[in-house]
Design an enzyme around this catalytic site. Structure first.
Site, PDB file in Angstrom:
ATOM      1  N   GLY A  58       4.987  -0.158  -2.642  1.00 28.02           N
ATOM      2  CA  GLY A  58       4.144   0.053  -1.479  1.00 28.02           C
ATOM      3  C   GLY A  58       4.073   1.516  -1.102  1.00 28.02           C
ATOM      4  O   GLY A  58       4.345   2.401  -1.918  1.00 28.02           O
ATOM      5  N   CYS A  59       3.714   1.785   0.125  1.00 28.98           N
ATOM      6  CA  CYS A  59       3.601   3.161   0.602  1.00 28.98           C
ATOM      7  C   CYS A  59       4.911   3.916   0.383  1.00 28.98           C
ATOM      8  O   CYS A  59       5.985   3.445   0.752  1.00 28.98           O
ATOM      9  CB  CYS A  59       3.245   3.160   2.091  1.00 28.98           C
ATOM     10  SG  CYS A  59       3.209   4.805   2.825  1.00 28.98           S
TER      11      CYS A  59
END
Length: 235
Positions: A58-59
């Site tokens: 993810g981020c």
């Protein structure tokens, strides 16, 4: 997704201008619940004093923030892996067609923290390994769950741990984490380094990432260090 990228970019500009506290998080999701996991039954056997591992989940703001608080980690750099050098820029990667994933390169001392322990934290706290091509509010292959293995030993340990967690039914859904060949890591732009520490009131960080650091401290207190290892501090 283009709309989400545009919103994150807008928040980034506001953060740089000191207007973070005035932002609304809108539909930026929420932190995943951490899962307390057993350590790997098979771990790396090495005499090295320094190694690297590359994780995507993810981020990269939150993944970096988690590993910066792990004892034995020397450095954790946000960046891109899985694609070519000429597309390793935030705007291009955010379009979702470069092959890159937002990733974190973790440099660690195996005498203090093993590769297996990093995997335990990665699967437990840093992200949700059952989400395919997304993580929380972020969607696209650039947010996929992936480990870019550095060598055959990391491949062996990671494969064994995924099998161990699957057999134990540690998660309600199957693990979708990919083991990918390492073909280079490209550090992200300066503004993305140490983002969690520099912008603790940023809505995205408050909602999605600060809870991960708190979960690390709660679930693995023996692995947690209060002072993060920052990228910019070493420059």
């Amino acid at each position: 997704m283009k709309s989400l990228f545009t919103w994150r970019r807008t928040l980034l500009v506001l953060a740089a201008a000191g207007l973070v506290g005035q932002c609304s998080a809108f539909s930026l999701g929420g932190a995943e619940d951490a899962v307390l996991l057993p350590p790997p039954t098979l771990d790396e056997n090495t005499q090295a004093h320094s190694e690297t591992a590359v994780f995507a989940g993810g981020c990269f703001w939150g993944v970096q923030g988690v590993f910066q608080h792990v004892k034995g980690v020397k450095n954790a750099v946000s960046g891109y892996a899985g694609g070519a050098a000429d597309t390793a820029q935030y705007e291009r990667v955010s379009e979702g067609d470069t092959g890159h994933a937002e990733s974190v390169e973790v440099t660690f001392d195996p005498a203090q923290v093993s590769y297996g322990t990093l995997l335990q934290i990665y699967f437990s706290v840093a992200h949700n390994p059952t989400e395919l091509n997304r993580q929380g509010p972020d969607h696209g292959t650039q947010y996929r769950s992936a480990i870019f293995v550095q060598n055959s030993e990391q491949q062996r340990v990671a494969q064994a741990y995924i099998a161990q967690l699957g057999a134990a039914k540690a998660f309600d859904q199957p693990i979708v984490t990919r083991l990918e060949s390492y073909n280079g890591f490209y550090p992200a732009e300066e503004e993305h380094q140490d983002f969690l520490t520099e912008h603790p009131t940023y809505p995205y960080i408050v909602i999605n990432d600060l809870p991960k650091v708190a979960q690390l401290k709660q679930l693995y207190p023996q692995r947690y260090q209060e002072k993060p290892v920052l990228v910019k501090a070493g420059r």
